[in-house]
Design a protein around this motif. Sequence first.
Motif, PDB file in Angstrom:
ATOM      1  N   ASP A   1       6.675  -4.131 -24.841  1.00 17.14           N
ATOM      2  CA  ASP A   1       5.298  -4.589 -24.887  1.00 17.14           C
ATOM      3  C   ASP A   1       4.988  -5.418 -23.641  1.00 17.14           C
ATOM      4  O   ASP A   1       5.891  -5.949 -22.973  1.00 17.14           O
ATOM      5  CB  ASP A   1       5.054  -5.450 -26.132  1.00 17.14           C
ATOM      6  CG  ASP A   1       5.194  -4.657 -27.414  1.00 17.14           C
ATOM      7  OD1 ASP A   1       4.858  -3.454 -27.406  1.00 17.14           O
ATOM      8  OD2 ASP A   1       5.642  -5.233 -28.420  1.00 17.14           O
ATOM      9  N   TRP A   2       3.712  -5.544 -23.345  1.00 14.58           N
ATOM     10  CA  TRP A   2       3.298  -6.282 -22.148  1.00 14.58           C
ATOM     11  C   TRP A   2       3.644  -7.762 -22.245  1.00 14.58           C
ATOM     12  O   TRP A   2       4.093  -8.356 -21.272  1.00 14.58           O
ATOM     13  CB  TRP A   2       1.790  -6.121 -21.928  1.00 14.58           C
ATOM     14  CG  TRP A   2       1.322  -6.780 -20.679  1.00 14.58           C
ATOM     15  CD1 TRP A   2       1.329  -6.280 -19.406  1.00 14.58           C
ATOM     16  CD2 TRP A   2       0.765  -8.090 -20.574  1.00 14.58           C
ATOM     17  NE1 TRP A   2       0.835  -7.185 -18.519  1.00 14.58           N
ATOM     18  CE2 TRP A   2       0.469  -8.322 -19.214  1.00 14.58           C
ATOM     19  CE3 TRP A   2       0.489  -9.102 -21.503  1.00 14.58           C
ATOM     20  CZ2 TRP A   2      -0.092  -9.509 -18.753  1.00 14.58           C
ATOM     21  CZ3 TRP A   2      -0.064 -10.282 -21.050  1.00 14.58           C
ATOM     22  CH2 TRP A   2      -0.354 -10.475 -19.687  1.00 14.58           C
ATOM     23  N   GLU A   3       3.428  -8.359 -23.400  1.00 10.93           N
ATOM     24  CA  GLU A   3       3.690  -9.797 -23.546  1.00 10.93           C
ATOM     25  C   GLU A   3       5.174 -10.055 -23.733  1.00 10.93           C
ATOM     26  O   GLU A   3       5.825  -9.472 -24.606  1.00 10.93           O
ATOM     27  CB  GLU A   3       2.898 -10.374 -24.726  1.00 10.93           C
ATOM     28  CG  GLU A   3       3.163 -11.846 -25.007  1.00 10.93           C
ATOM     29  CD  GLU A   3       2.892 -12.763 -23.823  1.00 10.93           C
ATOM     30  OE1 GLU A   3       3.377 -13.902 -23.851  1.00 10.93           O
ATOM     31  OE2 GLU A   3       2.211 -12.364 -22.861  1.00 10.93           O
TER      32      GLU A   3
ATOM     33  N   TYR B   1       1.642 -17.256 -16.189  1.00 10.12           N
ATOM     34  CA  TYR B   1       1.671 -16.065 -15.337  1.00 10.12           C
ATOM     35  C   TYR B   1       2.360 -16.378 -14.009  1.00 10.12           C
ATOM     36  O   TYR B   1       3.142 -15.583 -13.477  1.00 10.12           O
ATOM     37  CB  TYR B   1       0.251 -15.571 -15.059  1.00 10.12           C
ATOM     38  CG  TYR B   1      -0.421 -14.841 -16.188  1.00 10.12           C
ATOM     39  CD1 TYR B   1      -0.104 -15.097 -17.518  1.00 10.12           C
ATOM     40  CD2 TYR B   1      -1.399 -13.896 -15.921  1.00 10.12           C
ATOM     41  CE1 TYR B   1      -0.746 -14.429 -18.552  1.00 10.12           C
ATOM     42  CE2 TYR B   1      -2.050 -13.218 -16.950  1.00 10.12           C
ATOM     43  CZ  TYR B   1      -1.711 -13.502 -18.261  1.00 10.12           C
ATOM     44  OH  TYR B   1      -2.343 -12.837 -19.281  1.00 10.12           O
TER      45      TYR B   1
ATOM     46  N   TYR C   1       9.164 -15.111 -21.609  1.00  8.74           N
ATOM     47  CA  TYR C   1       9.960 -15.102 -20.378  1.00  8.74           C
ATOM     48  C   TYR C   1      11.120 -16.095 -20.403  1.00  8.74           C
ATOM     49  O   TYR C   1      12.203 -15.814 -19.890  1.00  8.74           O
ATOM     50  CB  TYR C   1       9.058 -15.339 -19.169  1.00  8.74           C
ATOM     51  CG  TYR C   1       8.246 -14.122 -18.816  1.00  8.74           C
ATOM     52  CD1 TYR C   1       8.787 -13.121 -18.026  1.00  8.74           C
ATOM     53  CD2 TYR C   1       6.949 -13.951 -19.300  1.00  8.74           C
ATOM     54  CE1 TYR C   1       8.048 -11.984 -17.709  1.00  8.74           C
ATOM     55  CE2 TYR C   1       6.210 -12.824 -18.996  1.00  8.74           C
ATOM     56  CZ  TYR C   1       6.768 -11.840 -18.204  1.00  8.74           C
ATOM     57  OH  TYR C   1       6.048 -10.707 -17.900  1.00  8.74           O
TER      58      TYR C   1
ATOM     59  N   GLU D   1       6.563 -23.304 -16.676  1.00  8.22           N
ATOM     60  CA  GLU D   1       5.293 -22.802 -17.199  1.00  8.22           C
ATOM     61  C   GLU D   1       4.300 -23.944 -17.401  1.00  8.22           C
ATOM     62  O   GLU D   1       3.104 -23.804 -17.109  1.00  8.22           O
ATOM     63  CB  GLU D   1       5.516 -22.070 -18.518  1.00  8.22           C
ATOM     64  CG  GLU D   1       6.207 -20.724 -18.381  1.00  8.22           C
ATOM     65  CD  GLU D   1       6.337 -19.994 -19.707  1.00  8.22           C
ATOM     66  OE1 GLU D   1       6.501 -18.767 -19.674  1.00  8.22           O
ATOM     67  OE2 GLU D   1       6.282 -20.663 -20.765  1.00  8.22           O
TER      68      GLU D   1
ATOM     69  N   HIS E   1       2.025  -1.942 -20.827  1.00  8.30           N
ATOM     70  CA  HIS E   1       3.277  -2.148 -20.104  1.00  8.30           C
ATOM     71  C   HIS E   1       4.113  -0.868 -20.108  1.00  8.30           C
ATOM     72  O   HIS E   1       4.766  -0.548 -19.114  1.00  8.30           O
ATOM     73  CB  HIS E   1       4.072  -3.288 -20.751  1.00  8.30           C
ATOM     74  CG  HIS E   1       5.385  -3.559 -20.093  1.00  8.30           C
ATOM     75  ND1 HIS E   1       5.499  -4.289 -18.927  1.00  8.30           N
ATOM     76  CD2 HIS E   1       6.644  -3.182 -20.420  1.00  8.30           C
ATOM     77  CE1 HIS E   1       6.769  -4.354 -18.580  1.00  8.30           C
ATOM     78  NE2 HIS E   1       7.488  -3.692 -19.468  1.00  8.30           N
TER      79      HIS E   1
END
Length: 411
Positions: A279-281, A64, A284, A58, A258
């Motif tokens: 949730d979307w976030e 992303y 990772y 990252e 999401h």
Amino acid sequence: MNQHDSATAPTGEPLLLDVAALRADTPGCEHVVHLNNAGCGLTPRSVLSTVVEHLELEARIGGYEAAAARAAAVADFYTQTAALINAGPGNIAFAGSATHAYSTALSAIPFQPGDVILTTRDDFVSNQLAFLSLGKRFGVRLVHAPDLPGGGVDVAAMAGLMRAHRPRLVAATHIPTNSGLVQPVAEIGRHCRELDLLYIVDACQSLGQLPVDVAEIGCDLLTATCRKFLRGPRGSGFLYVADRVLRAGYEPLFIDMHGARWTGPDSYRPADTAARFEDWEFPYATVLGCAEATRYALAVGVDAVAARTPALAARLREKLQDHPGVRVLDRGPQLGALVTFAVRGRQPQEFKAALDARGINSALSFREFAQFDFGDKGVDWCVRLSPHYYNTEGEVDLAAAAVAEILGGRR
């Protein structure tokens, strides 16, 4: 300690674990006697490196972009978790904690005033608080099934309460955080299926320690964390959602982009899978670490772990109960790897500090975590020691000797 320590499978055949190799693969074993696996397990090297490598990726190419580059590895979290609990990948939702997963699941149930939640006297404190909050806000009634005289829920009595109240939800914690008790969640599940009742199981303390099979348990919802006996990173957990729950249209109260598609100015469509509970976030790096922790557990072997880990706890109980200043508190027909005991004439933080000074990791549990259980046992606090398969018999014996030494007056 022999290099290969053996435990016994239900068939009577030995299950071998290379404990020396497992310890060499666990950096924390070089520094502490870690008997707080019910709080947080020590991560294997591969889990640590997986998390760090993704954070570095990252930093190099962007968050992303790193997620896109590792999309297949991220998807493997669902495959591995599903394999561990005998489910399908589409039945798994990642969560930042088991408590978050649990509250998200509760939010999907359209409770009405007068609805009953039927649970036990040994559920996790945060679950009990959530139930009380639902009662305060929506008028939901909370009913607790009684325990057997020897400990553990009285399943026959609980089944009778199911028939009498037709609860909107039945809830059980597989292993409570304040006790070594293993609850008969599959027996409860059989009655729930017979009566077509919604059933949620908290498997935080059993996942990674004992086999957890959602088909055998018969639950509709199951929550767990990855940081304890599964040995994953902190800030991680998951929710299992059965197919019938998804087909019935259950969805969380606060669904996001999401978990659903905004199909028109006044409409949306939830995801077909358990992703509707996510949730979307996403963290990772943590998700990837959880996938690796699950792969590691499956490679070690759940049956071998389930034979060795409770056996270490049984050895510790046996040694502790011989000391006159100790009262072992664990009760029930089946006990797991959480060993809880009260000590006479000591203050909690003082006692834990004495263990800390000897390099022994432990935890404390208090009355506010287990109002029913500790009330029945007449204690306000206890010490919890929780070994795992990479601990040795020597470490267990050392901890028991340390307890005796501290109670004998030496700090």
